[in-house]
Design a protein around this motif. Structure first.
Motif, PDB file in Angstrom:
ATOM      1  N   ASP A  84      37.668 -16.516  38.140  1.00  0.00           N
ATOM      2  CA  ASP A  84      36.290 -16.770  37.684  1.00  0.00           C
ATOM      3  C   ASP A  84      35.469 -17.461  38.775  1.00  0.00           C
ATOM      4  O   ASP A  84      34.246 -17.544  38.669  1.00  0.00           O
ATOM      5  CB  ASP A  84      36.245 -17.563  36.355  1.00  0.00           C
ATOM      6  CG  ASP A  84      37.064 -18.837  36.360  1.00  0.00           C
ATOM      7  OD1 ASP A  84      37.984 -18.965  37.191  1.00  0.00           O
ATOM      8  OD2 ASP A  84      36.788 -19.710  35.511  1.00  0.00           O
ATOM      9  N   HIS A  85      36.148 -17.924  39.821  1.00  0.00           N
ATOM     10  CA  HIS A  85      35.439 -18.519  40.967  1.00  0.00           C
ATOM     11  C   HIS A  85      35.746 -17.809  42.281  1.00  0.00           C
ATOM     12  O   HIS A  85      35.039 -18.023  43.247  1.00  0.00           O
ATOM     13  CB  HIS A  85      35.829 -19.995  41.117  1.00  0.00           C
ATOM     14  CG  HIS A  85      35.783 -20.734  39.837  1.00  0.00           C
ATOM     15  ND1 HIS A  85      34.606 -21.036  39.211  1.00  0.00           N
ATOM     16  CD2 HIS A  85      36.771 -21.172  39.015  1.00  0.00           C
ATOM     17  CE1 HIS A  85      34.866 -21.647  38.064  1.00  0.00           C
ATOM     18  NE2 HIS A  85      36.173 -21.736  37.927  1.00  0.00           N
ATOM     19  N   HIS A 147      43.086 -27.168  37.388  1.00  0.00           N
ATOM     20  CA  HIS A 147      43.902 -26.629  36.346  1.00  0.00           C
ATOM     21  C   HIS A 147      45.108 -25.838  36.862  1.00  0.00           C
ATOM     22  O   HIS A 147      46.118 -25.720  36.177  1.00  0.00           O
ATOM     23  CB  HIS A 147      42.896 -25.793  35.530  1.00  0.00           C
ATOM     24  CG  HIS A 147      43.201 -24.563  34.852  1.00  0.00           C
ATOM     25  ND1 HIS A 147      42.447 -23.422  34.891  1.00  0.00           N
ATOM     26  CD2 HIS A 147      44.210 -24.308  34.006  1.00  0.00           C
ATOM     27  CE1 HIS A 147      42.925 -22.509  34.111  1.00  0.00           C
ATOM     28  NE2 HIS A 147      43.994 -22.997  33.564  1.00  0.00           N
TER      29      HIS A 147
HETATM   30 FE1  FEO Z   1      37.184 -21.998  35.953  1.00  0.00          FE
HETATM   31 FE2  FEO Z   1      40.609 -22.590  36.303  1.00  0.00          FE
HETATM   32  O1  FEO Z   1      38.953 -21.681  36.524  1.00  0.00           O
END
Ligand code: FEO
Length: 397
Positions: A84-85, A147
């Motif tokens: 997502d990045h 994360h």
């Molecule tokens: Fe927004 Fe762990 O990615």
């Protein structure tokens, strides 16, 4: 035409929001989309911090090229390799092959896993390494498992700005304004984001918070949700401290029931009425069959007592309750007090099944009182329910 948003002189926000996304990570429902944040410094050298989800790439490239205004892109700092990045890194480097990529050692491995054909100058960095681009200097901070294991935080010294990857992020699109405001930031959605995305890694979040406490921070720039100014940080850090420690925010009671025909639900409702009569105000009831799990996980992080009422199903736990408890255990839920109501018309077994799942967790305790129903709550059990309610009130004191 999408323009960069100026934060300070030579420092721009290039991210944006996707309001069409229905499921974050194709798992978590979003009612109001998500933002993907990316930042650019234009100094003696130029430096981009993270990219964006492919859904908003077009606007991102317009912002990037407008901010660069014909200059080359000297550096890309990759704080987090989750797609997502990072899915657009290959495309970015095809446009800007001059860029040197700064990434953690493990992040370098992930980069080549995702883009095996990547041709780029890659410089792996470790905790404490720095990069100066003129007036601005970056220091890299390892933040493993906040994360993913490769995560970096990056601190920019002159502006006292911390880039915190997924930490301090939130679900929800931005509304024009990129800073925290009552319209741009909902603590319930920040909690749901934390609990479901990084909640499992409380110990690692605590370690990262300990490291960044040594830095003075005037602006916090996460990869999702609004940016947080200095005046907003004490409240946010207070929440994060509690979440990372699995501490309850308040003396809340959460009752979750799994009930096929309403009899187990009735006992849960009666317990809630007793608790309310005894003065418990922070009290929420959920039908596990009708409640989306990520909202339940968020509430479980918030509340102190979690009362589970489940009918017996396939000689075990009601299937939706079983799913919820496995989800709770997977998020390493801790420091909670659990209580049980079980129901079973001929061989009640749901309490034992619920305990078996929760006994795999650490640091939780269990009420002395529990209740077993034979199909329905009987008048003769009023006293048992009353005693259970009293025990719950006593642990809230
Ligand atoms: Fe927004 Fe762990 O990615």
């Amino acid at each position: 035409m999408s323009k960069p948003i100026k934060i300070t002189e030579g420092f721009y926000y290039l991210g944006g929001s996707d309001r069409r996304i229905a499921l974050f990570e194709n798992v978590y429902p979003l009612s109001n989309g998500a933002s993907y944040n990316s930042y650019l410094y234009v100094d003696e050298k130029t430096c981009l911090l993270d990219t964006v989800d492919v859904a908003i790439e077009d606007a991102f490239y317009e912002r990037l090229e407008a901010a660069l205004d014909g200059r080359s892109l000297d550096y890309l700092i990759v704080n987090h390799m989750e797609p997502d990045h990072a899915a657009g890194i290959n495309g970015l480097l095809l446009r800007h092959p001059e860029t040197t990529v700064y990434v953690s050692m493990m992040g370098q491995r992930f980069l080549l896993n995702y883009f095996p054909e990547l041709k780029a100058n890659v410089k792996p960095v470790k905790e404490g390494d720095t990069l100066s681009i003129g007036k601005h200097e970056f220091t890299f901070i390892a933040a493993p498992f906040v994360h993913w294991p490769e995560v970096l935080f990056t601190y920019e010294r002159s502006g006292k700005t911390l880039f915190s990857a997924d930490a301090f992020g939130s679900f929800g699109a931005l509304n024009g304004d990129i800073y925290e405001s009552p319209w741009n930031f909902d603590i319930a959605e920040a909690r749901r984001y934390y609990a479901n995305i990084v909640g499992k890694y409380g110990d690692q979040v605590k370690a990262a918070l300990g490291k960044v406490s040594k830095f003075e921070v005037d602006l916090l720039c996460p990869l999702h949700g609004p940016l947080h100014k200095k005046e907003d940080l004490p409240r946010l850090l207070d929440y994060y401290g509690k979440w990372a420690n699995y501490e309850s925010e308040a003396n809340g009671v959460m009752i979750v029931y799994g009930s096929s025909y309403g009899h187990t639900a009735q006992a849960a409702e009666e317990l809630a009425i007793l608790l309310a009569e005894k003065g418990v105000r922070d009290l929420v009831l959920y039908d596990v069959s009708k409640s989306e799990p990520s909202f339940l996980i968020g509430e479980a992080f918030r509340c102190k007592a979690i009362i589970l009422a489940s009918t017996t199903y396939n000689s075990g736990v009601f299937v939706k309750m079983e799913d919820f408890l496995h989800d709770l255990a997977a998020h390493a839920i801790r420091n909670k007090v659990f209580g049980f109501i079980e129901n079973g018309s001929w061989a009640p077994a749901s309490k034992a099944g619920m305990l078996k799942i929760l006994e795999t967790t650490k640091g939780n305790t269990f009420l002395t009182h529990s209740l077993t129903l034979a199909s329905s709550l009987k008048k003769a059990q009023e006293k048992d329910l009353e005693e259970m309610a009293e025990e719950i009130v006593s642990i809230l004191a």
